[in-house]
Design an enzyme around this catalytic site. Structure first.
Site, mmCIF file in Angstrom:
data_model
loop_
_atom_site.group_PDB
_atom_site.id
_atom_site.type_symbol
_atom_site.label_atom_id
_atom_site.label_comp_id
_atom_site.label_asym_id
_atom_site.label_seq_id
_atom_site.Cartn_x
_atom_site.Cartn_y
_atom_site.Cartn_z
ATOM 1 N N ASP A 114 0.872 -1.172 0.000
ATOM 2 C CA ASP A 114 0.000 0.000 0.000
ATOM 3 C C ASP A 114 0.918 1.233 0.000
ATOM 4 O O ASP A 114 2.142 1.137 0.081
ATOM 5 C CB ASP A 114 -0.958 -0.031 1.211
ATOM 6 C CG ASP A 114 -2.174 0.871 0.979
ATOM 7 O OD1 ASP A 114 -2.118 1.734 0.076
ATOM 8 O OD2 ASP A 114 -3.189 0.741 1.704
HETATM 9 C C1 BGC Z 1 -4.993 3.192 0.316
HETATM 10 C C2 BGC Z 1 -5.249 2.159 -0.761
HETATM 11 C C3 BGC Z 1 -5.111 2.788 -2.121
HETATM 12 C C4 BGC Z 1 -3.725 3.394 -2.240
HETATM 13 C C5 BGC Z 1 -3.441 4.015 -3.595
HETATM 14 C C6 BGC Z 1 -3.712 3.963 0.069
HETATM 15 O O1 BGC Z 1 -3.578 5.023 0.918
HETATM 16 O O2 BGC Z 1 -4.936 2.563 1.562
HETATM 17 O O3 BGC Z 1 -6.517 1.592 -0.575
HETATM 18 O O4 BGC Z 1 -5.324 1.844 -3.120
HETATM 19 O O5 BGC Z 1 -3.590 4.393 -1.259
HETATM 20 O O6 BGC Z 1 -4.131 5.197 -3.764
#
Ligand code: BGC
Length: 741
Positions: free
Chosen positions: A313
């Site tokens: 993530d």
């Molecule tokens: C979130 C994810 C997301 C990623 C990309 C993160 O902060 O937890 O769910 O896909 O960012 O934007």
């Protein structure tokens, strides 16, 4: 059957068997060919090529301006493009520089990026572009926006979840992007959590079924199809239930609960063929998941057999240093996470990642085999998506982007997502002759229906609202021929004098992730006061709750004649709500989460026996405002003939449902089973099967369900799934039957 005919049938059957065999063979041959292609490619790749593939940077890193502060309008920086895509050979780029772009701009972005990757970089390997297309293609201007996942779950309609996947895939590919970070398969069991609305709710069975249907819509059988994209199951594992209910704070989840509550949605999605997975940013039982090889290798790979790509993530390798403090510096964090099983790092703003990773390999701190394994998984996804053949889609061919056909599906999903939780003496639907006063902070806000991940990350900038979409107020006005007016809170009581009915649109504004953390689940005091003041006018009140989590409204429930709950129904939410209020649509949504009555009493429907004991040792302490699965209709359904019988591998349940009312309606038939005695304390009940049906007035339908022993099993004392024979209580539509298996 005459002999000639039977020979003919036999021939047909043989032919059919052959064809099936052929198709399977063709499919496995394709997979083999893809693997061979990728292995050959890897054999010719340098270490720099490989670590580049494992790197994912935000678009900000190739654009003019500092990360998070891009120049407007978005422009590429040629020097950065050369450095990132050609020199560092970065294999994946994500998201947008802060807000949605037009499809024309996406075309420029994707063409430019793939031109650098395919034509200017020596290896010519295309970039895998990934984006958060969460409830439709929410980062492309004008795209079709569906309800958020919790709203989709409230429909209990698998066809609609699949339709959302199909439309999202189509419109995301139509924006040149082949990969979406969706669906969220975390189980939504804590109403405080600011990402609850991104989940399919609190029940594992419902969420698994919806997840599978959605992934089927997104990916189909063949991801290289120009109308399909790769899904990304997230966030593996144990992200959604933190001790404090706040985003990315510590979670304590014992193995039994992890397996029984958190794993099934992911398991189902893997079985359905999801190709990629995103790792949980949080720490579980004191170990950041990005550093936990027990979860990322032993469980994910060795036990579950997942062969796809695991991406981190946002910034989670870096967070091993700055937040989790399990690594002393970025280099150690890279070593820990890659050795723990990460394939691709969503770095996303530090371009030193590939260089440091190469250094670690050269120093023997990360084995080359680990790198090759990850690169193979990444390239296989690129190959299966058809990117080597078609790095840039034919943008002109997507004539259905934001079409009326897509809009109709989003509207239907929004309509079925609305849950009628109170309707005193059939107060609703509203008579078209009534004068309606609309009030409340969410009456005239599209963002209150869309929530986060809409135009922007937080979804809170009206500049990026889809043009032409109707708020609740606008939709009511459009239907009412001059009978609807609006008043701000300070004018509401005066304005009520000339109204027959007050429709109060309450709830929350948009948010997601950390910024959505909450101090108090109770609905904001000013909204409660508004209703109390309006109640004094004596005019009947209808509450329309627009919210991403069930905000506690106990204090005003009795003040309302009717209450609708909309869990972020999306761009068509205004129309959907107006259609329900005026009776053009008969509501059929059911709660996908238990709606709490008190902020200190967040309990799921499948609670344990001990959750029912109150302070005085009574047995009625499970006392939510409304239970999971609850929702009213403008017609009445009755249930009869509940029959349960044992089968060789479980039970057969059948029931008859009748529409006793005067209008047609949809009903969600829900089958719950209680295991009466078990070695691990059994849940009060568990949803084991459901179906959504439509019945004309006066008509009946018999339904039957097979519930296997596997469905009835639980994670036992040794943390393994077990079925224990004994007595079970089956419940459907208020009818009960016991049987012994
Ligand atoms: C979130 C994810 C997301 C990623 C990309 C993160 O902060 O937890 O769910 O896909 O960012 O934007």
């Amino acid at each position: 059957m005459n002999t000639r005919y039977s020979v003919f049938v036999l021939l047909l059957v043989l032919l059919a068997c052959n064809t099936t065999q052929d198709t399977t063979m063709v499919k496995s041959e394709i997979i083999d060919k893809d693997v061979q292609f990728v292995e050959k490619l890897i054999a010719d790749m340098t270490l720099e090529d490989k670590v580049g593939e494992m790197t994912q940077l935000t678009i900000d890193m190739v654009s003019v301006g500092a990360p998070y502060a891009l120049q407007e309008p978005h422009t590429f920086d040629e020097e950065k493009l050369q450095n990132v895509l050609v020199d560092l050979k970065v294999g994946s780029i994500l998201n947008c520089g802060g807000h949605a772009y037009t499809r024309d701009h996406w075309e420029k972005i994707i063409r430019t990026i793939q031109d650098y990757a395919v034509n200017k970089k020596e290896s010519g390997i295309p970039v895998l572009y990934g984006i958060d297309a969460i409830h439709g293609t929410n980062y492309t201007t004008g795209a079709t926006l569906f309800p958020q996942q919790l709203g989709q779950a409230a429909t209990w309609n698998l066809d609609l979840a699949k339709a959302c996947g199909e439309v999202t895939a189509y419109e995301t590919r139509a924006s040149g992007i082949p990969w979406t970070f969706s669906p969220v398969l975390d189980i939504g069991r804590d109403a405080r959590w600011p990402r609850l609305w991104e989940t399919y709710g609190e029940d594992m069975h419902l969420a698994s079924e919806l997840g599978v249907a959605y992934i089927d819509g997104l990916q189909g059988d063949d991801m290289s199809d120009a109308h399909k994209v790769a899904s990304c199951m997230k966030h593996f594992l144990g992200y959604s239930v933190t001790l404090r209910g706040r985003d990315r704070t510590q979670a304590w989840i014992p193995e039994r609960q992890l397996r029984e509550y958190f794993l099934p949605t992911f398991q189902a999605a893997m079985d359905a063929g999801s190709k990629t997975i995103m790792i949980n940013s949080g720490e579980m039982n004191g170990i950041p998941v990005h550093a936990n090889s027990k979860i990322l290798v032993d469980l994910l790979r060795d036990e579950l057999g997942f062969t796809g790509l695991a991406v981190t993530d946002w910034e989670d390798v870096g967070y091993l240093v700055s937040r989790h403090k399990v690594a002393k510096d970025f280099k150690e964090a890279i070593k820990i996470s890659i050795n723990a099983g990460i394939d691709m790092a969503m770095v996303p703003t530090d371009a030193s990642f590939p260089t440091i990773l190469a250094e670690l390999v050269n120093e023997g701190q990360v084995p080359m085999s680990r790198i090759d394994e990850s690169v193979k998984r990444i390239l296989l996804v690129k190959k299966e998506l058809g990117l080597f053949d078609t790095p840039v889609v034919d943008f002109a061919s997507y004539t259905d982007f934001a079409s009326a056909k897509h809009e109709a599906k989003a509207l239907m999903t929004a309509e079925e997502s609305i849950v009628l939780v109170k309707n005193k003496e059939n107060f609703l639907p509203l008579n078209a002759e009534k004068n309606i006063l609309v009030v409340g902070p969410n009456a005239d806000r599209l963002s209150a229906m869309n929530g986060g991940w809409t135009g922007t990350w937080q979804g809170d900038n009206p500049m990026y609202d889809t043009k032409g979409k109707l708020t609740v107020l606008a939709a009511l006005k459009a239907k009412s021929q001059g009978k609807v007016s609006f008043a701000e809170a300070d004018q509401a009581v005066n304005a009520a004098a000339s109204a027959d009915v007050i429709v109060a649109c309450l709830g929350e504004g948009p948010y997601t992730e950390k910024p959505g953390d909450l101090d108090d689940l109770n609905l904001d005091e000013d909204q409660i006061e508004l209703i109390k003041a309006l109640k004094e006018t004596g005019k009947p009140i209808v509450l329309v709750m627009l919210e991403g989590r069930p905000r506690v409204i106990r204090k005003i429930v009795d003040d309302a004649e009717a209450i609708l709950v909309g869990f972020l129904p999306g761009d068509e939410g205004g129309k959907a709500i107006a259609n329900v209020l005026y009776g053009d649509v008969n509501p059929s949504g059911k709660l996908p989460v238990t709606y709490p009555r008190f902020s200190n009493d967040i309990v799921t429907y499948d609670h344990k026996g001990t959750d029912k004991i109150d302070r005085k040792f009574g047995t009625d302490a499970f006392n939510p405002q409304w239970e999971f699965g609850y929702g009213l209709s403008y017609t009445q359904f009755s249930y009869s003939n509940l029959l349960v019988s044992p089968t060789s591998n479980g039970m057969h349940v059948s029931v008859t449902v009748t529409n006793d009312g005067a209008i047609k309606g949809k009903e969600v038939v829900q089958v719950y089973v209680q295991d009466l005695v078990a070695t691990i304390t059994p849940s009060a009940k568990r949803l084991r099967a459901f179906d959504k049906i439509e019945l004309a007035p006066g008509s009946s339908r018999s339904l039957s369900f097979m519930i296997s022993k596997e469905d009835l099993s639980f994670v036992g004392v040794d943390n393994k799934w077990v079925f224990e024979p004994g007595e079970f209580k089956v419940e459907c539509g208020g009818l009960y039957k016991n049987l012994t298996l």
